[in-house]
Write a protein that holds these residues in place. Structure first.
Motif, PDB file in Angstrom:
ATOM      1  N   ALA A 149      72.270   0.298  21.492  1.00 35.10           N
ATOM      2  CA  ALA A 149      70.859  -0.056  21.428  1.00 35.10           C
ATOM      3  C   ALA A 149      70.680  -1.374  20.682  1.00 35.10           C
ATOM      4  O   ALA A 149      71.351  -1.640  19.704  1.00 35.10           O
ATOM      5  N   ARG A 150      69.754  -2.198  21.179  1.00 33.99           N
ATOM      6  CA  ARG A 150      69.496  -3.483  20.531  1.00 33.99           C
ATOM      7  C   ARG A 150      68.420  -3.349  19.471  1.00 33.99           C
ATOM      8  O   ARG A 150      68.289  -4.202  18.614  1.00 33.99           O
ATOM      9  N   LEU A 151      67.611  -2.293  19.552  1.00 35.40           N
ATOM     10  CA  LEU A 151      66.607  -2.028  18.522  1.00 35.40           C
ATOM     11  C   LEU A 151      66.495  -0.523  18.363  1.00 35.40           C
ATOM     12  O   LEU A 151      66.275   0.199  19.327  1.00 35.40           O
ATOM     13  N   SER A 152      66.694  -0.076  17.149  1.00 36.30           N
ATOM     14  CA  SER A 152      66.462   1.335  16.869  1.00 36.30           C
ATOM     15  C   SER A 152      65.347   1.433  15.847  1.00 36.30           C
ATOM     16  O   SER A 152      65.159   0.533  15.021  1.00 36.30           O
ATOM     17  N   VAL A 153      64.617   2.519  15.946  1.00 34.49           N
ATOM     18  CA  VAL A 153      63.470   2.735  15.070  1.00 34.49           C
ATOM     19  C   VAL A 153      63.552   4.146  14.525  1.00 34.49           C
ATOM     20  O   VAL A 153      63.719   5.103  15.276  1.00 34.49           O
ATOM     21  N   VAL A 154      63.435   4.256  13.215  1.00 25.35           N
ATOM     22  CA  VAL A 154      63.351   5.559  12.573  1.00 25.35           C
ATOM     23  C   VAL A 154      61.984   5.621  11.909  1.00 25.35           C
ATOM     24  O   VAL A 154      61.596   4.713  11.172  1.00 25.35           O
ATOM     25  N   SER A 155      61.264   6.693  12.205  1.00 25.57           N
ATOM     26  CA  SER A 155      59.924   6.875  11.675  1.00 25.57           C
ATOM     27  C   SER A 155      59.934   8.017  10.669  1.00 25.57           C
ATOM     28  O   SER A 155      60.525   9.064  10.922  1.00 25.57           O
ATOM     29  N   ALA A 156      59.276   7.793   9.534  1.00 19.50           N
ATOM     30  CA  ALA A 156      59.155   8.838   8.518  1.00 19.50           C
ATOM     31  C   ALA A 156      57.760   8.736   7.904  1.00 19.50           C
ATOM     32  O   ALA A 156      57.147   7.671   7.924  1.00 19.50           O
ATOM     33  N   ALA A 157      57.284   9.825   7.383  1.00 23.05           N
ATOM     34  CA  ALA A 157      55.985   9.825   6.709  1.00 23.05           C
ATOM     35  C   ALA A 157      56.210  10.074   5.226  1.00 23.05           C
ATOM     36  O   ALA A 157      57.016  10.926   4.841  1.00 23.05           O
ATOM     37  N   THR A 158      55.506   9.310   4.407  1.00 19.26           N
ATOM     38  CA  THR A 158      55.583   9.484   2.962  1.00 19.26           C
ATOM     39  C   THR A 158      54.258   9.081   2.334  1.00 19.26           C
ATOM     40  O   THR A 158      53.728   8.004   2.627  1.00 19.26           O
ATOM     41  N   ASP A 159      53.712   9.938   1.512  1.00 18.27           N
ATOM     42  CA  ASP A 159      52.462   9.670   0.792  1.00 18.27           C
ATOM     43  C   ASP A 159      51.350   9.163   1.711  1.00 18.27           C
ATOM     44  O   ASP A 159      50.645   8.212   1.368  1.00 18.27           O
ATOM     45  N   GLY A 160      51.207   9.759   2.874  1.00 17.59           N
ATOM     46  CA  GLY A 160      50.145   9.367   3.792  1.00 17.59           C
ATOM     47  C   GLY A 160      50.400   8.068   4.538  1.00 17.59           C
ATOM     48  O   GLY A 160      49.513   7.546   5.206  1.00 17.59           O
ATOM     49  N   ARG A 161      51.595   7.557   4.426  1.00 12.80           N
ATOM     50  CA  ARG A 161      51.956   6.324   5.124  1.00 12.80           C
ATOM     51  C   ARG A 161      53.068   6.619   6.123  1.00 12.80           C
ATOM     52  O   ARG A 161      53.920   7.449   5.875  1.00 12.80           O
ATOM     53  N   ILE A 162      53.047   5.887   7.216  1.00 11.77           N
ATOM     54  CA  ILE A 162      54.128   5.970   8.185  1.00 11.77           C
ATOM     55  C   ILE A 162      55.075   4.821   7.873  1.00 11.77           C
ATOM     56  O   ILE A 162      54.652   3.666   7.800  1.00 11.77           O
ATOM     57  N   VAL A 163      56.336   5.129   7.665  1.00 10.50           N
ATOM     58  CA  VAL A 163      57.339   4.106   7.376  1.00 10.50           C
ATOM     59  C   VAL A 163      58.243   3.988   8.600  1.00 10.50           C
ATOM     60  O   VAL A 163      58.854   4.960   9.024  1.00 10.50           O
ATOM     61  N   LEU A 164      58.281   2.788   9.155  1.00  7.78           N
ATOM     62  CA  LEU A 164      59.119   2.501  10.310  1.00  7.78           C
ATOM     63  C   LEU A 164      60.274   1.622   9.859  1.00  7.78           C
ATOM     64  O   LEU A 164      60.049   0.531   9.333  1.00  7.78           O
TER      65      LEU A 164
END
Length: 125
Positions: A16-31
């Motif tokens: 893959a040339r771009l991978s994205v991991v998404s997580a939620a913390t303290d009401g924010r989405i962290v990509l």
């Protein structure tokens, strides 16, 4: 939000040339983005930044492992900024590499979108 990886179009055996991991913390989405942001990977980023239906979306994008970004990334971040602001939310860019930060500064994105040196700073109020 889309989570996962996008293979290079036409060559599924390529990593893959771009991978994205998404997580939620303290009401924010962290990509957390890893790889290249360009015309070929733009759709993955576009889908990932789509927070439609989320009230007051707040997104932090960790750019520390982005190795390349062209105007596709600039345009997608500006569009996301507009969309998120209209929804009462915001976007912050965190830990851009030197090359990515230089691009953000040259085109003036850093004057429009909040850019922070570290992920910790981007997650703070």
């Amino acid at each position: 939000m889309v989570e996962g990886e996008m293979a290079d179009a036409g060559q599924a055996s390529q990593p893959a040339r771009l991978s994205v991991v998404s997580a939620a913390t303290d009401g924010r989405i962290v990509l957390t983005l890893v790889g290249e942001i360009d015309r070929d990977t733009g759709q993955t980023l576009r889908q990932t930044l789509d927070a439609s239906g989320t009230p007051r979306p707040r997104i932090v994008v960790d750019l520390s492992r982005v190795t390349f970004m062209d105007s596709t990334g600039i345009n997608l971040f500006i569009a996301a900024h507009r969309s998120l602001t209209e929804a009462g939310g915001w976007i912050r860019l965190a830990s851009p590499t030197e090359a990515v930060m230089r691009l953000l500064q040259i085109v003036g994105v850093d004057a429009v979108i909040d850019c922070r040196e570290t992920l910790r700073q981007a997650l703070s109020n």
